[in-house]
Design a protein around this motif. Structure first.
Motif, PDB file in Angstrom:
ATOM      1  N   ASP A 159       7.565 -11.141 -25.392  1.00 10.65           N
ATOM      2  CA  ASP A 159       6.580 -12.067 -24.831  1.00 10.65           C
ATOM      3  C   ASP A 159       7.233 -13.075 -23.880  1.00 10.65           C
ATOM      4  O   ASP A 159       6.633 -13.475 -22.877  1.00 10.65           O
ATOM      5  CB  ASP A 159       5.850 -12.810 -25.952  1.00 10.65           C
ATOM      6  CG  ASP A 159       4.843 -11.923 -26.669  1.00 10.65           C
ATOM      7  OD1 ASP A 159       4.407 -10.932 -26.063  1.00 10.65           O
ATOM      8  OD2 ASP A 159       4.504 -12.214 -27.827  1.00 10.65           O
ATOM      9  N   ARG A 160       8.461 -13.491 -24.199  1.00 15.12           N
ATOM     10  CA  ARG A 160       9.184 -14.389 -23.291  1.00 15.12           C
ATOM     11  C   ARG A 160       9.487 -13.665 -21.974  1.00 15.12           C
ATOM     12  O   ARG A 160       9.379 -14.256 -20.901  1.00 15.12           O
ATOM     13  CB  ARG A 160      10.479 -14.859 -23.947  1.00 15.12           C
ATOM     14  CG  ARG A 160      10.287 -15.946 -24.975  1.00 15.12           C
ATOM     15  CD  ARG A 160      10.173 -17.323 -24.346  1.00 15.12           C
ATOM     16  NE  ARG A 160      11.458 -17.778 -23.828  1.00 15.12           N
ATOM     17  CZ  ARG A 160      11.616 -18.914 -23.143  1.00 15.12           C
ATOM     18  NH1 ARG A 160      10.580 -19.683 -22.885  1.00 15.12           N
ATOM     19  NH2 ARG A 160      12.795 -19.272 -22.708  1.00 15.12           N
ATOM     20  N   TYR A 161       9.852 -12.404 -22.049  1.00 12.46           N
ATOM     21  CA  TYR A 161      10.118 -11.645 -20.831  1.00 12.46           C
ATOM     22  C   TYR A 161       8.834 -11.496 -20.011  1.00 12.46           C
ATOM     23  O   TYR A 161       8.854 -11.600 -18.783  1.00 12.46           O
ATOM     24  CB  TYR A 161      10.697 -10.266 -21.164  1.00 12.46           C
ATOM     25  CG  TYR A 161      10.911  -9.423 -19.928  1.00 12.46           C
ATOM     26  CD1 TYR A 161      11.986  -9.671 -19.072  1.00 12.46           C
ATOM     27  CD2 TYR A 161      10.027  -8.407 -19.597  1.00 12.46           C
ATOM     28  CE1 TYR A 161      12.180  -8.916 -17.921  1.00 12.46           C
ATOM     29  CE2 TYR A 161      10.201  -7.642 -18.455  1.00 12.46           C
ATOM     30  CZ  TYR A 161      11.284  -7.902 -17.617  1.00 12.46           C
ATOM     31  OH  TYR A 161      11.455  -7.165 -16.466  1.00 12.46           O
ATOM     32  N   ILE A 162       7.705 -11.272 -20.688  1.00 13.07           N
ATOM     33  CA  ILE A 162       6.420 -11.173 -19.980  1.00 13.07           C
ATOM     34  C   ILE A 162       6.105 -12.494 -19.285  1.00 13.07           C
ATOM     35  O   ILE A 162       5.635 -12.516 -18.142  1.00 13.07           O
ATOM     36  CB  ILE A 162       5.297 -10.777 -20.963  1.00 13.07           C
ATOM     37  CG1 ILE A 162       5.492  -9.333 -21.434  1.00 13.07           C
ATOM     38  CG2 ILE A 162       3.923 -10.945 -20.313  1.00 13.07           C
ATOM     39  CD1 ILE A 162       4.572  -8.912 -22.560  1.00 13.07           C
ATOM     40  N   SER A 163       6.379 -13.616 -19.966  1.00 15.56           N
ATOM     41  CA  SER A 163       6.187 -14.932 -19.335  1.00 15.56           C
ATOM     42  C   SER A 163       7.048 -15.051 -18.083  1.00 15.56           C
ATOM     43  O   SER A 163       6.601 -15.535 -17.038  1.00 15.56           O
ATOM     44  CB  SER A 163       6.557 -16.060 -20.303  1.00 15.56           C
ATOM     45  OG  SER A 163       5.574 -16.268 -21.268  1.00 15.56           O
ATOM     46  N   TYR A 164       8.300 -14.611 -18.200  1.00 15.73           N
ATOM     47  CA  TYR A 164       9.213 -14.657 -17.052  1.00 15.73           C
ATOM     48  C   TYR A 164       8.647 -13.869 -15.883  1.00 15.73           C
ATOM     49  O   TYR A 164       8.581 -14.362 -14.744  1.00 15.73           O
ATOM     50  CB  TYR A 164      10.584 -14.096 -17.450  1.00 15.73           C
ATOM     51  CG  TYR A 164      11.454 -13.766 -16.266  1.00 15.73           C
ATOM     52  CD1 TYR A 164      12.148 -14.770 -15.588  1.00 15.73           C
ATOM     53  CD2 TYR A 164      11.567 -12.458 -15.798  1.00 15.73           C
ATOM     54  CE1 TYR A 164      12.929 -14.473 -14.479  1.00 15.73           C
ATOM     55  CE2 TYR A 164      12.343 -12.153 -14.696  1.00 15.73           C
ATOM     56  CZ  TYR A 164      13.027 -13.154 -14.043  1.00 15.73           C
ATOM     57  OH  TYR A 164      13.791 -12.868 -12.937  1.00 15.73           O
ATOM     58  N   ALA A 165       8.211 -12.634 -16.144  1.00 12.88           N
ATOM     59  CA  ALA A 165       7.688 -11.779 -15.082  1.00 12.88           C
ATOM     60  C   ALA A 165       6.421 -12.374 -14.459  1.00 12.88           C
ATOM     61  O   ALA A 165       6.222 -12.306 -13.237  1.00 12.88           O
ATOM     62  CB  ALA A 165       7.407 -10.375 -15.626  1.00 12.88           C
ATOM     63  N   THR A 166       5.576 -12.965 -15.290  1.00 13.32           N
ATOM     64  CA  THR A 166       4.327 -13.571 -14.795  1.00 13.32           C
ATOM     65  C   THR A 166       4.625 -14.774 -13.913  1.00 13.32           C
ATOM     66  O   THR A 166       4.031 -14.929 -12.834  1.00 13.32           O
ATOM     67  CB  THR A 166       3.440 -14.003 -15.981  1.00 13.32           C
ATOM     68  OG1 THR A 166       3.176 -12.865 -16.810  1.00 13.32           O
ATOM     69  CG2 THR A 166       2.133 -14.590 -15.488  1.00 13.32           C
ATOM     70  N   ILE A 167       5.542 -15.632 -14.358  1.00 14.75           N
ATOM     71  CA  ILE A 167       5.911 -16.801 -13.556  1.00 14.75           C
ATOM     72  C   ILE A 167       6.548 -16.355 -12.242  1.00 14.75           C
ATOM     73  O   ILE A 167       6.276 -16.915 -11.171  1.00 14.75           O
ATOM     74  CB  ILE A 167       6.867 -17.725 -14.335  1.00 14.75           C
ATOM     75  CG1 ILE A 167       6.151 -18.332 -15.543  1.00 14.75           C
ATOM     76  CG2 ILE A 167       7.411 -18.840 -13.439  1.00 14.75           C
ATOM     77  CD1 ILE A 167       7.067 -19.085 -16.494  1.00 14.75           C
TER      78      ILE A 167
END
Length: 309
Positions: free
Chosen positions: A292-300
């Motif tokens: 989920d942290r990686y998904i946040s990174y990709a979204t940002i």
């Protein structure tokens, strides 16, 4: 006289001097800022300033100088997306008040806050409120999130401001520090501040009568002295934290758990999305970095261009 800015309305500032007196102050002319920043507000809560008392009005003063800032934290300006709005300056830490439910604070919002704090070298703490509302599934969700963030190195507290649970731990964490306190509207930040500052509700009502023209209590930050030492800076309920002035190639540096892997990537300018030989993606696949942290990174990462220009 030297003082600290406790409140700002954009044109008037409340300054507390070293002797404990308060002045309503205006800015003298245009200041040359040390930081190379494009800001919508030249003076922020937490700034150390020099003031000169005005002869006609004893309670009024003129700000003649701003001391260099130790640090500051910003968000994108609500009026100009390409400009910064300095939320507060000279901070020891930043606290984000979150909730698992009623309302739910999104992981994306939490991660944006943490990225912003890391980018400006400000330690961050997550305080999850409304413990009393959590059912078994909610508690499991909290424990999962707490494990993720504590493993990264962020302190996480679970409290109930309404019930007074966990307040002692919060007081200990705030003691003798200057702390920015932020969070979505509805997470109970005001209830927590009322617990920390007896009589705060009365003071909050008095804000609207302060003399600064165009005062909007939902727009401007304000500093308060804590009974046992230290200060908190209350910020308005924020809907978002815009990531600005962070190049795409630097974003991963502010996801602290990615830092050990960045130098192991095949390419120096790796964005950790589609590049071959990416150590960050490998760490995600191996469970070393939370998905989920990686998904946040990709979204940002996807939104950085539109927020910068």
């Amino acid at each position: 006289m030297q003082g600290t800015v406790y409140r700002s309305t954009g044109s008037w500032y409340q300054v507390k001097t070293l002797d404990g007196g308060f002045y309503q102050a205006r800015m003298k002319g245009v200041f040359k800022m040390d930081e190379d920043i494009t800001s919508t507000n030249p003076i922020a809560v937490g700034d150390i300033v020099e003031v000169v008392e005005e002869e006609k009005e004893a309670a009024n003063a003129m700000i003649t100088e701003i001391a260099p800032r130790r640090n500051y934290i910003v968000r994108s300006s609500p009026h100009k997306r390409s400009h910064k709005h300095i939320v507060a300056a000279n901070l020891d830490q930043a606290v984000l008040v979150c909730t698992i439910k009623e309302p739910r604070t999104s992981r994306g919002f939490i991660d944006r806050f943490l990225v912003t704090a890391a980018a400006y070298h400000i330690p961050a703490v997550l305080v999850f409120n409304k413990k009393d509302l959590l059912k078994e599934k909610d508690r499991e969700k909290f424990l999962e999130m707490a494990d993720v963030y504590t493993d990264i190195g962020y302190p996480v507290l679970l409290i109930s401001a309404a019930k007074g649970e966990g307040i002692t731990e919060v007081q200990e964490m705030l003691k003798d520090k200057v702390t920015l306190m932020s969070g979505h509207s509805g997470v109970g930040k005001s209830s927590l501040i009322n617990q920390l500052l007896p009589g705060m509700q009365l003071r909050t009502k008095e804000v609207s009568g302060w003399s600064g023209k165009g005062l909007h209590t939902t727009t401007f930050a304000e500093m308060f002295d804590l009974p046992d030492g230290g200060q908190i800076i209350d910020t308005p309920g924020l809907r978002e934290f815009g990531i600005i002035d962070i190049p795409k190639t630097e974003l991963s540096h502010y996801f602290l758990e990615m830092q050990p892997y960045i130098t192991q990537c095949q390419f120096n300018n790796c964005l950790h999305i589609n590049e071959p030989g990416c150590a960050v993606k490998a760490a995600v696949e191996e469970g070393e970095i939370d998905t989920d942290r990686y998904i946040s990174y990709a979204t940002i990462l996807e939104t950085i261009e539109e927020e910068r220009y």
